[in-house]
Each structure stands twice: as C-alpha cells, then as structure tokens.
Design a protein around this motif. Sequence first.
Motif, PDB file in Angstrom:
ATOM      1  N   ILE A  22       0.838  -1.204   0.000  1.00 40.10           N
ATOM      2  CA  ILE A  22       0.000   0.000   0.000  1.00 40.10           C
ATOM      3  C   ILE A  22       0.870   1.249   0.000  1.00 40.10           C
ATOM      4  O   ILE A  22       0.632   2.195  -0.761  1.00 40.10           O
ATOM      5  CB  ILE A  22      -0.946   0.010   1.225  1.00 40.10           C
ATOM      6  CG1 ILE A  22      -1.983  -1.120   1.093  1.00 40.10           C
ATOM      7  CG2 ILE A  22      -1.643   1.359   1.363  1.00 40.10           C
ATOM      8  CD1 ILE A  22      -2.856  -1.299   2.320  1.00 40.10           C
ATOM      9  N   ALA A  23       1.931   1.251   0.861  1.00 36.49           N
ATOM     10  CA  ALA A  23       2.836   2.405   0.940  1.00 36.49           C
ATOM     11  C   ALA A  23       3.591   2.592  -0.379  1.00 36.49           C
ATOM     12  O   ALA A  23       3.709   3.720  -0.878  1.00 36.49           O
ATOM     13  CB  ALA A  23       3.824   2.214   2.088  1.00 36.49           C
ATOM     14  N   GLY A  24       4.083   1.485  -0.949  1.00 39.37           N
ATOM     15  CA  GLY A  24       4.800   1.562  -2.220  1.00 39.37           C
ATOM     16  C   GLY A  24       3.917   2.087  -3.339  1.00 39.37           C
ATOM     17  O   GLY A  24       4.354   2.890  -4.163  1.00 39.37           O
ATOM     18  N   GLY A  25       2.676   1.638  -3.359  1.00 43.30           N
ATOM     19  CA  GLY A  25       1.732   2.110  -4.364  1.00 43.30           C
ATOM     20  C   GLY A  25       1.439   3.587  -4.218  1.00 43.30           C
ATOM     21  O   GLY A  25       1.393   4.327  -5.215  1.00 43.30           O
ATOM     22  N   ALA A  26       1.265   4.029  -2.973  1.00 39.25           N
ATOM     23  CA  ALA A  26       0.957   5.439  -2.712  1.00 39.25           C
ATOM     24  C   ALA A  26       2.120   6.340  -3.123  1.00 39.25           C
ATOM     25  O   ALA A  26       1.925   7.363  -3.795  1.00 39.25           O
ATOM     26  CB  ALA A  26       0.636   5.640  -1.232  1.00 39.25           C
TER      27      ALA A  26
END
Length: 243
Positions: A129-133
């Motif tokens: 989720i963090a990488g995508g954001a």
Amino acid sequence: MFKDFSIIFLILAFIAEVIGTIGGFGSSVFFVPIGNFYFDFYTVLGLTAVFHLSSNLSKIALFRKGLNRQLLIYLGIPSVLFVIIGGVLSDKLDTTILKILLAVFLISLSTLFLVKKELKIEPTKKSSIAGGAISGFTAGLVGTGGAIRGITMNAFNLKKDVFIATSTMIDLMIDSTRTIVYYNNGYIKKEIWIYIPFLFVIGFAGTHLGKYLLKFIPQERFKVISLGLILLIGIVTGLKIVL
C-alpha cells in the motif's frame, strides 16, 4: 516553441523506451528529463502520460501470462488515488520547484540502487500500500514513479511474466488516470498533438525491441548501466536549473 517538429526528440524517446524496458525502470525515468530539453515541464508531464499508455498497451500484449490480483488491489488502488493527488498538486507548484524535485528524485533513486544493490522491502500488505501510494504520487507530481513500484513488487518474488503483467496493468491504471488529470490541468496542449501518433508507434516498437534485446543482455548488468544513466541525467537536470 512548437514550430519545429523535432525528429531528434522522437529518436531519444525511442531510446528511452528501449532502455526502460531492458533496465526494468520504465521509460518515464528517462523520457521526462529528456523531454524537458524540448518542452516546458507541464507539457512533458502530459506527453509522458500519453507515451506510457502506448508502451503499456504493448507490454500487456507481450506479457499477458497472469496477474497478481492481490497486488493489483493493494498496490494498484493506492497508486491511482495518489497519482490524482500528485497530478493536482503539480499544477499548484512552480515548474522550477518541480524540476528540482525531479533532479533530486533521479539522483537519490539511482544512488540508492547503486549503493544498496540488494535493497529489499518486506512483502506485506502495508508495504504494498505504501509503495503504491509513493509511486503513484511521484508519478503524478514529477512524471515518474515506476522504479519505486518495482522495488515494492520485487519483495513478493513474482515470476517474471507475472511481475511485468501486474506492473504494466497498474501502470496502465495510473497513466489512464493522470492523463485525465493532466488534460484537465491543460498540460496536453493542441500544439503537441502532432507528436502523439509517433509516440504511440515508438511505445510499441521500443517495447518490442527491448524485449528482444533482453535475450542477449543480462538484465542485472544492464540495470547498473541504466542507473548510471539515470544518475547522469539527474545531475544534468540539476545543473540546467542552476546554470
């Protein structure tokens, strides 16, 4: 600024697509700084989104052996949401600030990968989720964020075809979204529409050639060369702002 149709720009765009495909970082990390030598930063963002759409459609046709649905949700959805935020914010910042951010991003990214060659992220839901954001936000703000998504996806030890198919589908979601945002921001100007058909052809041709060359060039060795080029481009981008 748009009176002279630049063949050299299109040749460099083709080279960026080939190198981006082989190196695994995506063409935008090369295309955005190259485009800045020919157009204003906002126009480059618009061209990048359109250019990426064509190359991603080509990659989906070439690498379509499966998708990782979990990553498509946990990494893809945050990417789409944050590319909107980055795209909207790009219209609020001065182009000089955006160019500085791009130069810092390119230099930091390449240096990090060159020093920490075995850099890995824990394969968790939170990291995806963090990488995508982060990748979506940087893609919207400065035009490139695929490398961050690549680091995140590497943690999940996917098969090559699944990795490329999933990454490409997420990229397609991002580019479709930011193309709308950039169009609304006025980045895709009528004067540069003449380049769009050529960029679509270049996207397809560059991806095909990149895939073919992968058979003869070890990706890890080429990745180091690509990182060196990214570092050099980042430095040149920074010097262009100062000088």
